[in-house]
Write an enzyme that holds these catalytic residues in place. Sequence first.
Site, PDB file in Angstrom:
ATOM      1  N   GLY A 135      -7.537   9.366  10.536  1.00  0.00           N
ATOM      2  CA  GLY A 135      -7.717   9.431  11.979  1.00  0.00           C
ATOM      3  C   GLY A 135      -8.727  10.449  12.454  1.00  0.00           C
ATOM      4  CE  LYS A 141      -3.155   2.784   2.635  1.00  0.00           C
ATOM      5  NZ  LYS A 141      -3.421   3.227   4.018  1.00  0.00           N
ATOM      6  CB  ALA A 189      -8.217   8.136   5.476  1.00  0.00           C
ATOM      7  CG  ASN A 247      -5.362   1.326  12.545  1.00  0.00           C
ATOM      8  OD1 ASN A 247      -4.170   1.566  12.514  1.00  0.00           O
ATOM      9  ND2 ASN A 247      -5.881   0.664  13.564  1.00  0.00           N
ATOM     10  CB  SER A 248      -8.386   5.844  13.708  1.00  0.00           C
ATOM     11  OG  SER A 248      -7.049   6.126  13.389  1.00  0.00           O
TER      12      SER A 248
END
EC number: 2.8.1.10
Length: 264
Positions: free
Chosen positions: A167, A106, A193, A215-216
Site C-alpha cells: 500500500g 496466496k 506490493a 491492488n492499492s
Amino acid sequence: MSIVRSDKPFVLAGRTYQSRLLVGTGKYRDMEETRLAIEASGAEIVTFAVRRTNLGQIEGEPNLLEVLSPDRYTFLPNTAGCYDAIEAVRTCRLARELLDGHNLVKLEVLADQKTLFPNVIETLKAAETLVKEGFDVMVYTSDDPIIARQLAEIGCIAVMPLAGLIGSGLGICNPYNLQIILEEAKIPVLVDAGVGTASDATIAMELGCDAVLMNSAIAHAQQPIMMAEAMNHAIVAGRLAYLAGRMPKKLYASASSPLDGLIK
C-alpha cells in the site's frame, strides 16, 4: 554478449494464463467499481482476503461471487490479516471449504501492522504445512533470495517478493535483490506490493518477473478504471521490453546516423 530471450507461457498450478497482471478486490468504493476496474485490467486472476470477504457465508451483505464469476476469473484467496502460521493455515482451510475444494491460495503471514512486512519464519512453517495438505501455494515473502529459494524447495508454486511496503506506492525499492531471486528461480516470480503507477509495473516486468500483483495502485488512483487499463498496457510493454532486450548504457553519445557518405 547478447542474450536472446524466448517467451515462456505464464503457468500456475497447471493452468496457462494470458494476462500477467493479478489484481486485488479491496479498497474500491463499491462492488461496481471493483467489477469495472478488474474488467479494464484484463486480469484473469483475482485475489481477495478470505477473512474480510463475503463469499455467501454472510446473508444480506454484498457477495463477491455475485459480482465476479468463477467461470471468468481464477480466484486466489489470500491470508491477509494473519500473523502466525496456525492462523494462516486455518484461513486456507476455510477458503478450501467455502470454494468447494479450491486448492490455489496466496499465503501471507505478516510481522506487524505498521510495516506489513512478511514474517518469514511463520511463513516457512505455514508453507510447509499447506504444501503437505495439497494446497497450491503462492507465497508473499521478503526480497531475501535465500528465503525465496527455501520456499521453492518446500514446494510453493510461486514466490511473490515485495517490491515495497504493501500500500506504499513506493515502487521497486530493491531491484538488485529481485534480480538475484529471478536468476535463481525455478518457479514463477511475481512482484507483490509496492507498485504505485504504471511505470513501476513496467520496471518489474523489464527485470524479468513473470507477473505483478497489485491492488492499492489501482483502487487508490484518482480514476481507478483508467489506471487499471494503464496497468494492463504497462505489463504488456514491460514484458515485451524484457524479451526484446534493452540497448546497453553508454557514458558518451553515439550518433544515430552513419557518418560516412555525408553530403559536402
